[in-house]
Design a protein around this motif. Sequence first.
Motif, PDB file in Angstrom:
ATOM      1  N   TYR A  84       0.832  -1.202   0.000  1.00 24.54           N
ATOM      2  CA  TYR A  84       0.000   0.000   0.000  1.00 24.54           C
ATOM      3  C   TYR A  84       0.871   1.258   0.000  1.00 24.54           C
ATOM      4  CZ  TYR A  84      -3.529  -3.448   1.394  1.00 24.54           C
ATOM      5  OH  TYR A  84      -4.339  -4.544   1.475  1.00 24.54           O
ATOM      6  N   SER A 133     -15.255  -2.491   3.417  1.00 20.94           N
ATOM      7  CA  SER A 133     -14.280  -2.148   2.387  1.00 20.94           C
ATOM      8  C   SER A 133     -13.696  -0.770   2.661  1.00 20.94           C
ATOM      9  CB  SER A 133     -14.930  -2.178   1.000  1.00 20.94           C
ATOM     10  OG  SER A 133     -15.988  -1.244   0.942  1.00 20.94           O
ATOM     11  N   LEU A 134     -12.555  -0.515   2.061  1.00 18.27           N
ATOM     12  CA  LEU A 134     -11.934   0.800   2.118  1.00 18.27           C
ATOM     13  C   LEU A 134     -12.371   1.550   0.860  1.00 18.27           C
ATOM     14  CD1 LEU A 134      -8.392  -0.281   3.334  1.00 18.27           C
ATOM     15  CD2 LEU A 134     -10.290   0.590   4.700  1.00 18.27           C
ATOM     16  N   LEU A 156     -11.995   4.577  -1.618  1.00 20.71           N
ATOM     17  CA  LEU A 156     -10.937   5.486  -2.033  1.00 20.71           C
ATOM     18  C   LEU A 156     -11.448   6.428  -3.118  1.00 20.71           C
ATOM     19  CD1 LEU A 156      -7.841   6.039  -1.740  1.00 20.71           C
ATOM     20  CD2 LEU A 156      -7.552   4.500  -3.670  1.00 20.71           C
ATOM     21  N   LEU A 162      -4.307  -3.040  -7.525  1.00 19.45           N
ATOM     22  CA  LEU A 162      -5.070  -3.743  -6.498  1.00 19.45           C
ATOM     23  C   LEU A 162      -5.728  -5.013  -7.028  1.00 19.45           C
ATOM     24  CD1 LEU A 162      -6.790  -0.788  -4.591  1.00 19.45           C
ATOM     25  CD2 LEU A 162      -4.889  -2.219  -3.795  1.00 19.45           C
ATOM     26  N   TRP A 177     -11.648  -3.090  -1.613  1.00 15.22           N
ATOM     27  CA  TRP A 177     -11.480  -1.676  -1.949  1.00 15.22           C
ATOM     28  C   TRP A 177     -12.575  -1.247  -2.916  1.00 15.22           C
ATOM     29  CZ3 TRP A 177      -7.285   1.222  -0.143  1.00 15.22           C
ATOM     30  CH2 TRP A 177      -6.270   0.505   0.458  1.00 15.22           C
TER      31      TRP A 177
END
Length: 131
Positions: free
Chosen positions: A22, A78-79, A81, A96, A126
């Motif tokens: 990351y 989830s992240l 972004l 990713l 993500w």
Amino acid sequence: MVASVKPSLMFQGKAEEAMTFYASLFLNCAIDEIVRYGPNESGAEGSVATARFHIGDQSLLCIDSPVDHPFSFTPAFSLFLECESEAQIREIYAALSEGGEELMPLGNYGFSREFAWVNDRFGVSWQLNLR
């Protein structure tokens, strides 16, 4: 009163590898602290007992679990972004999704011109959105 709430990611021996990946992918990401298991502690010596890293202004925690368990990450968490440009979202999406799983391939879904949802090679989910 609660001082803070941070996402915590539990890996099985891959915490440092994931944080390093990351940090190489995001310009505004860095590993802030790693505490390792020592000899005769509950985890494998040298693995991550606790760690803290950040992406932008979001701080995250992670560990290498000393207990073997049959579960991993789930896309239910989830992240999310926000990407600044089409070039950025495409680059991050490619990195990713390599070795991971595409849940929603990069595309226009009506609510966003460019959106994707992937599980990376570590199983972390993500959501990528073009601002």
